[in-house]
Design a protein around this motif. Structure first.
Motif, mmCIF file in Angstrom:
data_model
loop_
_atom_site.group_PDB
_atom_site.id
_atom_site.type_symbol
_atom_site.label_atom_id
_atom_site.label_comp_id
_atom_site.label_asym_id
_atom_site.label_seq_id
_atom_site.Cartn_x
_atom_site.Cartn_y
_atom_site.Cartn_z
ATOM 1 N N ILE B 66 -10.187 16.324 -46.568
ATOM 2 C CA ILE B 66 -9.826 17.534 -47.306
ATOM 3 C C ILE B 66 -9.551 18.657 -46.306
ATOM 4 C CG2 ILE B 66 -10.663 19.259 -48.967
ATOM 5 C CD1 ILE B 66 -12.609 16.850 -49.877
ATOM 6 N N VAL B 67 -8.375 19.251 -46.379
ATOM 7 C CA VAL B 67 -7.999 20.334 -45.455
ATOM 8 C C VAL B 67 -7.816 21.624 -46.253
ATOM 9 C CG1 VAL B 67 -6.393 21.096 -43.673
ATOM 10 C CG2 VAL B 67 -6.835 18.640 -43.994
ATOM 11 N N VAL B 68 -8.531 22.676 -45.825
ATOM 12 C CA VAL B 68 -8.609 23.919 -46.583
ATOM 13 C C VAL B 68 -8.099 25.083 -45.728
ATOM 14 C CG1 VAL B 68 -10.187 25.529 -47.771
ATOM 15 C CG2 VAL B 68 -10.687 23.045 -47.748
ATOM 16 N N CYS B 69 -7.266 25.948 -46.317
ATOM 17 C CA CYS B 69 -6.941 27.213 -45.648
ATOM 18 C C CYS B 69 -7.375 28.373 -46.543
ATOM 19 C CB CYS B 69 -5.443 27.312 -45.335
ATOM 20 S SG CYS B 69 -4.394 27.509 -46.777
ATOM 21 N N GLY B 70 -7.500 29.559 -45.945
ATOM 22 C CA GLY B 70 -7.763 30.768 -46.733
ATOM 23 C C GLY B 70 -9.168 31.314 -46.581
ATOM 24 N N MET B 71 -9.557 32.117 -47.554
ATOM 25 C CA MET B 71 -10.766 32.925 -47.449
ATOM 26 C C MET B 71 -12.066 32.121 -47.478
ATOM 27 S SD MET B 71 -9.742 35.962 -46.869
ATOM 28 C CE MET B 71 -11.163 37.001 -47.149
ATOM 29 N N ALA B 72 -11.998 30.836 -47.810
ATOM 30 C CA ALA B 72 -13.204 30.001 -47.729
ATOM 31 C C ALA B 72 -13.784 30.014 -46.315
ATOM 32 C CB ALA B 72 -12.886 28.565 -48.159
ATOM 33 N N GLY B 73 -12.938 30.305 -45.311
ATOM 34 C CA GLY B 73 -13.400 30.353 -43.924
ATOM 35 C C GLY B 73 -13.816 31.731 -43.439
ATOM 36 N N ALA B 74 -13.877 32.701 -44.355
ATOM 37 C CA ALA B 74 -14.294 34.052 -43.973
ATOM 38 C C ALA B 74 -15.805 34.100 -43.750
ATOM 39 C CB ALA B 74 -13.895 35.053 -45.063
ATOM 40 N N ARG B 75 -16.239 35.179 -43.085
ATOM 41 C CA ARG B 75 -17.667 35.335 -42.807
ATOM 42 C C ARG B 75 -18.477 35.293 -44.101
ATOM 43 N NH1 ARG B 75 -18.625 40.318 -39.051
ATOM 44 N NH2 ARG B 75 -16.901 39.229 -38.036
ATOM 45 N N GLN B 76 -17.937 35.890 -45.155
ATOM 46 C CA GLN B 76 -18.641 35.901 -46.435
ATOM 47 C C GLN B 76 -18.205 34.731 -47.328
ATOM 48 O OE1 GLN B 76 -16.229 37.783 -45.342
ATOM 49 N NE2 GLN B 76 -15.457 39.238 -46.838
ATOM 50 N N GLY B 77 -17.538 33.722 -46.733
ATOM 51 C CA GLY B 77 -17.071 32.567 -47.496
ATOM 52 C C GLY B 77 -18.050 31.399 -47.399
ATOM 53 N N TRP B 78 -17.495 30.177 -47.309
ATOM 54 C CA TRP B 78 -18.329 28.975 -47.304
ATOM 55 C C TRP B 78 -18.937 28.754 -45.912
ATOM 56 C CZ3 TRP B 78 -16.008 23.563 -49.007
ATOM 57 C CH2 TRP B 78 -17.035 22.628 -49.052
ATOM 58 N N LEU B 79 -18.058 28.673 -44.916
ATOM 59 C CA LEU B 79 -18.517 28.525 -43.529
ATOM 60 C C LEU B 79 -17.481 29.224 -42.664
ATOM 61 C CD1 LEU B 79 -20.491 27.181 -41.485
ATOM 62 C CD2 LEU B 79 -18.924 25.198 -41.447
ATOM 63 N N GLU B 80 -17.955 30.111 -41.804
ATOM 64 C CA GLU B 80 -16.991 30.917 -41.045
ATOM 65 C C GLU B 80 -16.232 30.078 -40.028
ATOM 66 O OE1 GLU B 80 -18.584 34.335 -39.048
ATOM 67 O OE2 GLU B 80 -16.590 35.103 -38.546
ATOM 68 N N ALA B 81 -14.897 30.194 -40.085
ATOM 69 C CA ALA B 81 -14.030 29.577 -39.075
ATOM 70 C C ALA B 81 -13.502 30.712 -38.213
ATOM 71 C CB ALA B 81 -12.872 28.834 -39.759
ATOM 72 N N PRO B 82 -14.043 30.853 -36.995
ATOM 73 C CA PRO B 82 -13.673 32.026 -36.177
ATOM 74 C C PRO B 82 -12.159 32.136 -35.993
ATOM 75 C CG PRO B 82 -15.537 30.862 -35.217
ATOM 76 C CD PRO B 82 -15.024 29.992 -36.327
ATOM 77 N N TYR B 83 -11.687 33.382 -35.984
ATOM 78 C CA TYR B 83 -10.252 33.659 -35.837
ATOM 79 C C TYR B 83 -9.707 33.133 -34.522
ATOM 80 C CZ TYR B 83 -11.027 37.364 -39.379
ATOM 81 O OH TYR B 83 -11.351 38.060 -40.507
ATOM 82 N N LEU B 84 -8.461 32.657 -34.529
ATOM 83 C CA LEU B 84 -7.694 32.536 -33.300
ATOM 84 C C LEU B 84 -7.154 33.923 -32.961
ATOM 85 C CD1 LEU B 84 -5.576 29.300 -33.942
ATOM 86 C CD2 LEU B 84 -7.951 29.521 -33.149
ATOM 87 N N ASP B 85 -7.061 34.228 -31.675
ATOM 88 C CA ASP B 85 -6.542 35.527 -31.245
ATOM 89 C C ASP B 85 -5.032 35.486 -31.044
ATOM 90 O OD1 ASP B 85 -9.266 36.145 -30.984
ATOM 91 O OD2 ASP B 85 -8.844 37.490 -29.303
ATOM 92 N N ALA B 86 -4.312 36.376 -31.749
ATOM 93 C CA ALA B 86 -2.875 36.504 -31.492
ATOM 94 C C ALA B 86 -2.675 37.261 -30.180
ATOM 95 C CB ALA B 86 -2.194 37.252 -32.637
ATOM 96 N N PRO B 87 -1.611 36.950 -29.399
ATOM 97 C CA PRO B 87 -0.622 35.895 -29.646
ATOM 98 C C PRO B 87 -1.244 34.505 -29.516
ATOM 99 C CG PRO B 87 0.105 37.412 -27.898
ATOM 100 C CD PRO B 87 -1.310 37.722 -28.177
ATOM 101 N N THR B 88 -0.814 33.600 -30.374
ATOM 102 C CA THR B 88 -1.364 32.235 -30.332
ATOM 103 C C THR B 88 -0.348 31.255 -30.919
ATOM 104 O OG1 THR B 88 -3.301 30.872 -30.885
ATOM 105 C CG2 THR B 88 -2.485 32.318 -32.603
#
Lengths: 305, 305
Positions: B66-88
């Motif tokens: 299962i591949v998920v994008c969006g706010m589920a990865g926010a700090r206040q979501g399910w489990l935080e997925a740290p941001y990639l830094d632009a430029p990237t």
């Protein structure tokens, strides 16, 4: 000393009512206020709200001449006083007054009109025109821009007692809306008056002055700064306040000359505007807003038919 | 046909969750959605919300990837997925995925990271980066600005699969705030979709494009136009919408070249942006947002470790 009152001045806004007893020499001898602003009153409640305040000012039987400016003259107020059309000479303001009755009294109430602008960007004001007339009375011959910071800031071009054009910026209301209802509210929970407020204010004002066209984009920096850099609520509140004021001043910058811009409003807000004007290479001059509203009511009274 | 599903794509935003069952050839064979967006869920409620939707897509035992994008990865979501830094380079998006557990299952859930920008205006996105990767997949080699209209519109500079800079305009949220909570709401009561909406929209868009620096002042024209010229609620709603979109586009105008600007968002909103881009002498190209989010999830899946 209430027996010396010869007329009563009233500034009746959306949120509050302020009144002053004035003696024959034009001096204030008593004051009273209430929270019964236009926004809280149905049409038939205005007479009682006025009488309740007047009872604190003077014995009801002694004074009958009452001059009112502000939202009491709006369509949804007590009795509509139709707008004067800008450009217009405010020394005629009293001629546009309307006279609602207060049943069971001998009161002669005069509600002053507001001013509207139909060409070059439709606009309206109610209350500020009386302050502008007062400013013209206390600084005769002033020509130039006047800034009146607030929930809905007004910027007016004055030539003596004549108002030529004006605009309204929803700056104060926007701050409250964003703080209370937008996604930015998450970054504005906690101590908003802390030591970082000043740093945030300067950063926001600089951003607004430099890029007023980018307001919709710069607002989101409040949220991103909190998430990425751990900006505190006081920094965020300062940034938002500075950004909005900086954007407002930048939009009016081309109309500002070298003379100091008179600032009419609450003392705290005027001080912030003066600082951002200085950052923009201009100067602000804080004017006592009670002094000018009283001077304006007095000047307008002279022209009431 | 559910037995042919080989993996599940999920777009989990603040308000909603959308999911697709994908077969081995990359085709969508089933879809399901719910209103269990991140904004409604506490951390421990995410697994059940996911399982409820997946039960509509496929027999629970058959699919685990299962591949998920969006706010589920926010700090206040399910489990935080740290941001990639632009430029990237977004082709590495899958490498930043995090893997929350779903107790009692064999699920391998991968939540993709968002992208942040620390220099040149702090900013964040979650979900849009996957659509941008998808756009790069379906139109390989595209270089230039991409506009993603919405509650928080994103404008990103893309060079193939590489995102260099981006900004966020609070345009959609501002429309809702002003309509619901501001003084302008008095002019926006009634039929908002009537025949005058179009005229108002054009007037507002013109005003925003011509004077984006004056947004705080132009907003009040909604109220003044209703008071002075009897503008109808549909005209006022159109003016407000056009003014905000025109202001947003004007602020980004200098970055827009001669190539059509890809527009990713709801069909109705993209059509409005395309019209205002045309008024600004530019061109918009509406992209199917479901197609690009699916292409992005598929492309990201290939780089998950």
């Amino acid at each position: 000393m209430t027996e010396t009152i010869s007329w009563i001045a009233v500034d009746w806004g959306t949120s509050n009512l302020r009144s002053w007893g004035i003696d024959a020499g034009g001096e204030v001898v008593s004051t009273a206020s209430s929270d019964q602003g236009m926004g809280k009153l149905a049409r038939e409640q205005f007479p009682a709200a006025l009488q309740a305040v007047l009872a604190q000012l003077a014995p009801p039987s002694t004074v009958t001449d009452i001059v009112v400016c502000g939202m009491a003259g709006a369509r949804q107020g007590w009795l509509e006083a139709p707008y004067l059309d800008a450009p217009t000479d405010l020394s005629d303001l009293g001629r546009g007054a309307v006279h609602p009755e207060v049943p069971g009294t001998e009161f002669r109430v005069s509600i002053l009109p507001g001013v509207c602008q139909r060409e070059g960007g439709e606009n309206v004001m109610r209350g500020e025109e009386t302050q502008l007339l007062g400013l013209a009375s206390v600084t005769p011959g002033y020509e130039g821009l006047v800034c009146m910071p607030g929930t809905h800031s007004k910027w007016a071009q004055l030539e003596g007692t004549r108002i030529t054009t004006f605009s309204t910026a929803m700056t104060g209301e926007m701050f409250e809306l964003l703080k209370t209802h937008s996604v930015l509210r998450h970054s504005l929970v906690g101590e908003l008056e802390g030591p970082e407020r000043e740093t945030g204010f300067q950063a926001g004002a600089r951003a607004g002055l430099d890029h007023p066209e980018a307001l919709l984009g710069q607002l989101f920096r409040v949220r991103a700064s909190a998430l990425l850099s751990g900006r505190t609520p006081d920094w965020c509140a300062g940034f938002l306040s500075g950004l909005l004021i900086g954007t407002e001043i930048a939009a009016n910058r081309s109309q500002i000359g070298t003379d100091p811009v008179p600032l009419i409003g609450s003392a705290g807000l005027c001080a912030l505007y003066a600082r951002v004007l200085a950052m923009a290479g201009a100067t602000g001059r804080v004017v006592d807003s009670t002094e000018v509203v009283l001077a304006g009511l007095k000047a307008a009274r002279a022209s009431i038919a």
